[in-house]
Motif scaffolding. Structure first.
Motif, PDB file in Angstrom:
ATOM      1  N   ARG A  49      27.882  22.747  37.252  1.00 31.31           N
ATOM      2  CA  ARG A  49      28.466  23.710  38.183  1.00 31.31           C
ATOM      3  C   ARG A  49      28.987  24.938  37.441  1.00 31.31           C
ATOM      4  O   ARG A  49      28.815  26.077  37.883  1.00 31.31           O
ATOM      5  N   ILE A  50      29.634  24.702  36.306  1.00 26.69           N
ATOM      6  CA  ILE A  50      30.143  25.807  35.489  1.00 26.69           C
ATOM      7  C   ILE A  50      28.978  26.686  35.036  1.00 26.69           C
ATOM      8  O   ILE A  50      29.036  27.921  35.136  1.00 26.69           O
ATOM      9  N   LEU A  51      27.931  26.058  34.538  1.00 25.39           N
ATOM     10  CA  LEU A  51      26.763  26.819  34.095  1.00 25.39           C
ATOM     11  C   LEU A  51      26.155  27.622  35.243  1.00 25.39           C
ATOM     12  O   LEU A  51      25.742  28.764  35.057  1.00 25.39           O
ATOM     13  N   PHE A  52      26.105  27.027  36.419  1.00 20.12           N
ATOM     14  CA  PHE A  52      25.554  27.729  37.579  1.00 20.12           C
ATOM     15  C   PHE A  52      26.329  29.014  37.849  1.00 20.12           C
ATOM     16  O   PHE A  52      25.739  30.081  38.028  1.00 20.12           O
ATOM     17  N   VAL A  53      27.650  28.909  37.862  1.00 20.84           N
ATOM     18  CA  VAL A  53      28.472  30.100  38.107  1.00 20.84           C
ATOM     19  C   VAL A  53      28.231  31.137  37.013  1.00 20.84           C
ATOM     20  O   VAL A  53      28.044  32.325  37.291  1.00 20.84           O
ATOM     21  N   LEU A  54      28.198  30.691  35.770  1.00 17.35           N
ATOM     22  CA  LEU A  54      28.028  31.630  34.663  1.00 17.35           C
ATOM     23  C   LEU A  54      26.642  32.260  34.626  1.00 17.35           C
ATOM     24  O   LEU A  54      26.481  33.378  34.136  1.00 17.35           O
ATOM     25  N   PHE A  55      25.641  31.571  35.141  1.00 16.30           N
ATOM     26  CA  PHE A  55      24.316  32.179  35.239  1.00 16.30           C
ATOM     27  C   PHE A  55      24.286  33.272  36.301  1.00 16.30           C
ATOM     28  O   PHE A  55      23.546  34.241  36.192  1.00 16.30           O
ATOM     29  N   GLU A  56      25.112  33.128  37.310  1.00 15.16           N
ATOM     30  CA  GLU A  56      25.159  34.118  38.385  1.00 15.16           C
ATOM     31  C   GLU A  56      25.940  35.360  37.994  1.00 15.16           C
ATOM     32  O   GLU A  56      25.589  36.464  38.375  1.00 15.16           O
ATOM     33  N   ALA A  57      27.035  35.163  37.242  1.00 16.41           N
ATOM     34  CA  ALA A  57      27.877  36.304  36.863  1.00 16.41           C
ATOM     35  C   ALA A  57      28.763  35.931  35.681  1.00 16.41           C
ATOM     36  O   ALA A  57      29.119  34.771  35.507  1.00 16.41           O
ATOM     37  N   GLU A  58      29.113  36.943  34.907  1.00 17.46           N
ATOM     38  CA  GLU A  58      30.060  36.738  33.824  1.00 17.46           C
ATOM     39  C   GLU A  58      31.458  36.788  34.437  1.00 17.46           C
ATOM     40  O   GLU A  58      31.881  37.835  34.942  1.00 17.46           O
ATOM     41  N   VAL A  59      32.137  35.657  34.449  1.00 17.43           N
ATOM     42  CA  VAL A  59      33.447  35.579  35.093  1.00 17.43           C
ATOM     43  C   VAL A  59      34.481  35.048  34.114  1.00 17.43           C
ATOM     44  O   VAL A  59      34.148  34.345  33.159  1.00 17.43           O
ATOM     45  N   CYS A  60      35.733  35.371  34.370  1.00 14.91           N
ATOM     46  CA  CYS A  60      36.817  34.844  33.549  1.00 14.91           C
ATOM     47  C   CYS A  60      37.151  33.425  34.022  1.00 14.91           C
ATOM     48  O   CYS A  60      36.682  32.964  35.064  1.00 14.91           O
ATOM     49  N   VAL A  61      37.972  32.752  33.258  1.00  9.18           N
ATOM     50  CA  VAL A  61      38.342  31.371  33.583  1.00  9.18           C
ATOM     51  C   VAL A  61      39.059  31.298  34.927  1.00  9.18           C
ATOM     52  O   VAL A  61      38.851  30.354  35.694  1.00  9.18           O
ATOM     53  N   CYS A  62      39.861  32.311  35.241  1.00  3.31           N
ATOM     54  CA  CYS A  62      40.558  32.328  36.537  1.00  3.31           C
ATOM     55  C   CYS A  62      39.558  32.303  37.690  1.00  3.31           C
ATOM     56  O   CYS A  62      39.697  31.516  38.632  1.00  3.31           O
ATOM     57  N   ASP A  63      38.553  33.171  37.612  1.00  2.90           N
ATOM     58  CA  ASP A  63      37.540  33.223  38.665  1.00  2.90           C
ATOM     59  C   ASP A  63      36.691  31.954  38.689  1.00  2.90           C
ATOM     60  O   ASP A  63      36.335  31.454  39.759  1.00  2.90           O
ATOM     61  N   LEU A  64      36.390  31.455  37.521  1.00  2.97           N
ATOM     62  CA  LEU A  64      35.597  30.227  37.428  1.00  2.97           C
ATOM     63  C   LEU A  64      36.336  29.068  38.080  1.00  2.97           C
ATOM     64  O   LEU A  64      35.766  28.311  38.871  1.00  2.97           O
ATOM     65  N   ALA A  65      37.624  28.954  37.796  1.00  6.51           N
ATOM     66  CA  ALA A  65      38.439  27.896  38.391  1.00  6.51           C
ATOM     67  C   ALA A  65      38.479  28.030  39.915  1.00  6.51           C
ATOM     68  O   ALA A  65      38.348  27.039  40.642  1.00  6.51           O
ATOM     69  N   LYS A  66      38.643  29.241  40.395  1.00  7.24           N
ATOM     70  CA  LYS A  66      38.687  29.476  41.842  1.00  7.24           C
ATOM     71  C   LYS A  66      37.337  29.152  42.487  1.00  7.24           C
ATOM     72  O   LYS A  66      37.283  28.497  43.531  1.00  7.24           O
ATOM     73  N   LEU A  68      35.110  27.084  41.578  1.00  5.79           N
ATOM     74  CA  LEU A  68      34.811  25.653  41.548  1.00  5.79           C
ATOM     75  C   LEU A  68      35.922  24.791  42.147  1.00  5.79           C
ATOM     76  O   LEU A  68      35.830  23.570  42.141  1.00  5.79           O
ATOM     77  N   ASN A  69      36.966  25.463  42.636  1.00  7.62           N
ATOM     78  CA  ASN A  69      38.105  24.757  43.211  1.00  7.62           C
ATOM     79  C   ASN A  69      38.687  23.751  42.215  1.00  7.62           C
ATOM     80  O   ASN A  69      38.886  22.575  42.518  1.00  7.62           O
ATOM     81  N   MET A  70      38.913  24.250  40.992  1.00  8.39           N
ATOM     82  CA  MET A  70      39.435  23.418  39.916  1.00  8.39           C
ATOM     83  C   MET A  70      40.579  24.172  39.246  1.00  8.39           C
ATOM     84  O   MET A  70      40.754  25.365  39.464  1.00  8.39           O
ATOM     85  N   THR A  71      41.293  23.470  38.409  1.00  9.93           N
ATOM     86  CA  THR A  71      42.332  24.127  37.620  1.00  9.93           C
ATOM     87  C   THR A  71      41.697  24.684  36.348  1.00  9.93           C
ATOM     88  O   THR A  71      40.637  24.223  35.909  1.00  9.93           O
ATOM     89  N   GLN A  72      42.375  25.671  35.754  1.00  9.99           N
ATOM     90  CA  GLN A  72      41.881  26.230  34.508  1.00  9.99           C
ATOM     91  C   GLN A  72      41.826  25.191  33.407  1.00  9.99           C
ATOM     92  O   GLN A  72      40.884  25.157  32.613  1.00  9.99           O
ATOM     93  N   SER A  73      42.808  24.319  33.361  1.00 12.57           N
ATOM     94  CA  SER A  73      42.807  23.288  32.312  1.00 12.57           C
ATOM     95  C   SER A  73      41.662  22.302  32.496  1.00 12.57           C
ATOM     96  O   SER A  73      41.099  21.804  31.519  1.00 12.57           O
ATOM     97  N   ALA A  74      41.279  22.031  33.740  1.00 12.21           N
ATOM     98  CA  ALA A  74      40.144  21.132  33.987  1.00 12.21           C
ATOM     99  C   ALA A  74      38.840  21.762  33.519  1.00 12.21           C
ATOM    100  O   ALA A  74      37.938  21.068  33.053  1.00 12.21           O
ATOM    101  N   ILE A  75      38.765  23.083  33.605  1.00 15.75           N
ATOM    102  CA  ILE A  75      37.559  23.779  33.172  1.00 15.75           C
ATOM    103  C   ILE A  75      37.458  23.778  31.663  1.00 15.75           C
ATOM    104  O   ILE A  75      36.383  23.572  31.111  1.00 15.75           O
ATOM    105  N   SER A  76      38.571  23.979  30.996  1.00 19.05           N
ATOM    106  CA  SER A  76      38.509  24.002  29.541  1.00 19.05           C
ATOM    107  C   SER A  76      38.269  22.616  28.996  1.00 19.05           C
ATOM    108  O   SER A  76      37.668  22.428  27.981  1.00 19.05           O
TER     109      SER A  76
END
Length: 76
Positions: A49-66, A68-76
């Motif tokens: 899911r993370i890769l999918f978002v990043l393939f669509e756009a270069e986003v910061c961790v805040c946007d990535l977390a939002k 994917l409906n996850m916390t920033q710490s869960a993403i890292s």
């Protein structure tokens, strides 16, 4: 119960020229191991899911977390 019949070659003819090409092109065992390790990374749907978002756009961790409906710490 019906038994499955195995599909086998009608004749046992080795194609030495093809086998030699495969042997020459086969990567080293360490390279195959590294490739297998890489594919393990994709075994987690969150990573996909993370890769999918990043393939669509270069986003910061805040946007990535939002996204994917996850916390920033869960993403890292």
């Amino acid at each position: 119960m019906t038994e499955k019949s195995e599909e086998v070659c009608e004749s046992c003819e080795l194609h030495e020229n093809l086998l030699e090409i495969v042997k020459e092109m086969m990567p080293e065992e360490t390279e195959l191991y590294d490739l297998a390790e890489l594919f393990k990374v994709f075994g987690d749907s969150t990573r996909i899911r993370i890769l999918f978002v990043l393939f669509e756009a270069e986003v910061c961790v805040c946007d990535l977390a939002k996204a994917l409906n996850m916390t920033q710490s869960a993403i890292s």
